[in-house]
Enzyme design. Sequence first.
Site, PDB file in Angstrom:
ATOM      1  CG  ASP A 194      -2.263  -0.660   1.302  1.00  0.00           C
ATOM      2  OD1 ASP A 194      -2.465  -1.322   0.308  1.00  0.00           O
ATOM      3  OD2 ASP A 194      -3.044  -0.319   2.178  1.00  0.00           O
ATOM      4  CG  ASP A 196      -2.256   3.720   3.220  1.00  0.00           C
ATOM      5  OD1 ASP A 196      -1.624   2.860   2.809  1.00  0.00           O
ATOM      6  OD2 ASP A 196      -3.314   3.866   3.807  1.00  0.00           O
ATOM      7  CG  HIS A 216      -4.537  -6.093  10.240  1.00  0.00           C
ATOM      8  ND1 HIS A 216      -4.543  -5.118  11.157  1.00  0.00           N
ATOM      9  CD2 HIS A 216      -5.208  -5.569   9.284  1.00  0.00           C
ATOM     10  CE1 HIS A 216      -5.236  -4.138  10.815  1.00  0.00           C
ATOM     11  NE2 HIS A 216      -5.570  -4.437   9.538  1.00  0.00           N
ATOM     12  CD  GLU A 284      -6.841  -6.694   5.225  1.00  0.00           C
ATOM     13  OE1 GLU A 284      -5.801  -5.740   5.087  1.00  0.00           O
ATOM     14  OE2 GLU A 284      -7.716  -6.207   6.175  1.00  0.00           O
ATOM     15  CE1 TYR A 328      -9.086   4.777   4.313  1.00  0.00           C
ATOM     16  CE2 TYR A 328     -10.373   4.773   6.101  1.00  0.00           C
ATOM     17  CZ  TYR A 328      -9.258   4.302   5.699  1.00  0.00           C
ATOM     18  OH  TYR A 328      -8.567   3.039   5.966  1.00  0.00           O
ATOM     19  NE  ARG A 332     -10.555   4.681   0.964  1.00  0.00           N
ATOM     20  CZ  ARG A 332     -10.891   3.761   2.008  1.00  0.00           C
ATOM     21  NH1 ARG A 332     -11.935   3.784   2.586  1.00  0.00           N
ATOM     22  NH2 ARG A 332      -9.800   2.917   2.298  1.00  0.00           N
TER      23      ARG A 332
HETATM   24  N1  UDP Z   1      -5.427   3.360  -3.554  1.00  0.00           N
HETATM   25  C1  UDP Z   1      -5.077   4.255  -4.603  1.00  0.00           C
HETATM   26  N2  UDP Z   1      -5.805   5.294  -4.786  1.00  0.00           N
HETATM   27  C2  UDP Z   1      -7.279   5.336  -4.248  1.00  0.00           C
HETATM   28  C3  UDP Z   1      -7.497   4.161  -3.306  1.00  0.00           C
HETATM   29  C4  UDP Z   1      -6.693   3.157  -3.023  1.00  0.00           C
HETATM   30  O1  UDP Z   1      -3.917   4.633  -5.043  1.00  0.00           O
HETATM   31  O2  UDP Z   1      -8.176   6.200  -4.399  1.00  0.00           O
HETATM   32  C5  UDP Z   1      -4.134   2.225  -3.532  1.00  0.00           C
HETATM   33  C6  UDP Z   1      -3.235   2.837  -2.388  1.00  0.00           C
HETATM   34  O3  UDP Z   1      -2.060   2.100  -2.938  1.00  0.00           O
HETATM   35  C7  UDP Z   1      -3.703   2.345  -1.115  1.00  0.00           C
HETATM   36  C8  UDP Z   1      -4.158   1.021  -1.588  1.00  0.00           C
HETATM   37  O4  UDP Z   1      -4.919   1.072  -2.950  1.00  0.00           O
HETATM   38  O5  UDP Z   1      -2.417   2.443  -0.360  1.00  0.00           O
HETATM   39  C9  UDP Z   1      -5.411   0.492  -0.695  1.00  0.00           C
HETATM   40  O6  UDP Z   1      -6.069   1.620  -0.218  1.00  0.00           O
HETATM   41  P1  UDP Z   1      -6.249   1.977   1.269  1.00  0.00           P
HETATM   42  O7  UDP Z   1      -4.944   2.424   1.720  1.00  0.00           O
HETATM   43  O8  UDP Z   1      -7.257   3.362   1.232  1.00  0.00           O
HETATM   44  O9  UDP Z   1      -6.966   1.142   2.171  1.00  0.00           O
HETATM   45  P2  UDP Z   1      -6.864   0.837   3.586  1.00  0.00           P
HETATM   46  O10 UDP Z   1      -5.347   0.589   3.857  1.00  0.00           O
HETATM   47  O11 UDP Z   1      -7.095   2.123   4.285  1.00  0.00           O
HETATM   48  O12 UDP Z   1      -7.775  -0.259   3.999  1.00  0.00           O
HETATM   49  C1  GAL Z   2      -8.494  -1.896   9.574  1.00  0.00           C
HETATM   50  C2  GAL Z   2      -7.670  -1.085   8.402  1.00  0.00           C
HETATM   51  C3  GAL Z   2      -8.486  -1.984   7.166  1.00  0.00           C
HETATM   52  C4  GAL Z   2      -8.615  -3.215   7.218  1.00  0.00           C
HETATM   53  C5  GAL Z   2      -9.339  -3.658   8.640  1.00  0.00           C
HETATM   54  C6  GAL Z   2      -9.505  -5.239   8.730  1.00  0.00           C
HETATM   55  O1  GAL Z   2      -7.566  -1.462  10.815  1.00  0.00           O
HETATM   56  O2  GAL Z   2      -7.702   0.296   8.318  1.00  0.00           O
HETATM   57  O3  GAL Z   2      -7.365  -1.390   5.781  1.00  0.00           O
HETATM   58  O4  GAL Z   2      -7.364  -4.128   7.234  1.00  0.00           O
HETATM   59  O5  GAL Z   2      -8.715  -3.111   9.705  1.00  0.00           O
HETATM   60  O6  GAL Z   2     -10.575  -5.215   9.783  1.00  0.00           O
HETATM   61 MN    MN Z   3      -3.685   1.598   3.231  1.00  0.00          MN
END
Ligand code: UDP
Ligand code: GAL
Ligand code: MN
Length: 333
Positions: A194, A196, A216, A284, A328, A332
Amino acid sequence: MSWRGAGKKSAVFFTCVLFVAAFISLYSRSLHEGTFVKNLLVASETTPRLFTNLDETLNYGSRPAVQTRTSWNAPIMWELMFDANFYDQKHHELNTSVAVTVFAVGRYLEAYLNTFLISAEKHFMLGFPVTYYVFTDLPGNVTKITLAPQRKLKIIQVERYSRWQDISMMRMKLISEVIEKELRYSFSHVFCFDVDQEFKGRFGSEALGDSVAMLHAHFYKLPKNRFTYDRNPKSKAYMSEGDYYYHAAIFGGKCQNVKTLADFCYLNIMEDKMNNVEALWHDESHLNKYFWLHKPTKLLSPEYCWDMLIGDTSDILIKRVLWAPKQYEKLRI
Ligand code: UDP
Ligand code: GAL
Ligand code: MN
């Protein structure tokens, strides 16, 4: 002397010759084998042991408070378990090279990509050939950063799906394609990240393996009934039980294994779409299903992907990667 008597004598004589010849041959062979065995013993005493699996050198007892091995004997990597120099040296001998896939689509590019790359240059697989494959819809907005020798960055233009869930899930398709077309010819391993997140400490060759999954951070201490697997029997990601809850923000392995994982997830995501279902945590959930059916050969402890919002850091001796703050609402679509 009759001809019979003469014949008997010569038969005895030839038998004796044969016996002597056989004896000499066996004796000399045993002598030779003796030296060979002796040489082998000397060699095994003087040359260091060749490890077929580097993880045999891990110190599984160095972290009594945490689990360091799975029930199927895969190591769970924690600080103090490994000798970083040993891993680096062995991987240099093996000519290890690593591809990184990272997606920065839409607003995620400006928000996260530079921090990810600049910090990776300080901590990720230092000294090894690394190529970053940046997938983005905005190639012109990727700023040039200074890369160490043997390190490269390639940009792959992708479409921007309208839903963020699809941006996240469709990574599996693109990861599979790039491995098939390019990575498998040039890299021994691939890690998928990812964007972020930020590297803060060593993320080195000890993390490499055939098939690598990430524990996780929010779930590694929780009972299994709290794991957020997909519980909808209509989804291909449905799971009634599992081993661990894995985080899709980081996974990796040998190119062929990561391709198999990505294909599995992508096909199941598409089958869910045809059935009008979406797994609870998108890619995931499918990744968790994959690692339940095909056990990873190495697990990374939450040191490798830590969330600073978690209060209890008693097990975390070093933070190697940190989650970036989620934004977000702003990022997003
Ligand atoms: N991503 C992106 N643009 C977006 C949404 C997601 O490039 O508009 C990619 C980015 O690499 C991001 C990954 O998809 O880290 C997973 O999304 P996100 O990190 O938002 O999910 P989370 O970790 O919060 O579940
Ligand atoms: C959160 C995380 C999400 C997903 C979820 C699973 O903490 O931000 O990306 O992994 O847990 O429950
Ligand atoms: Mn992420």
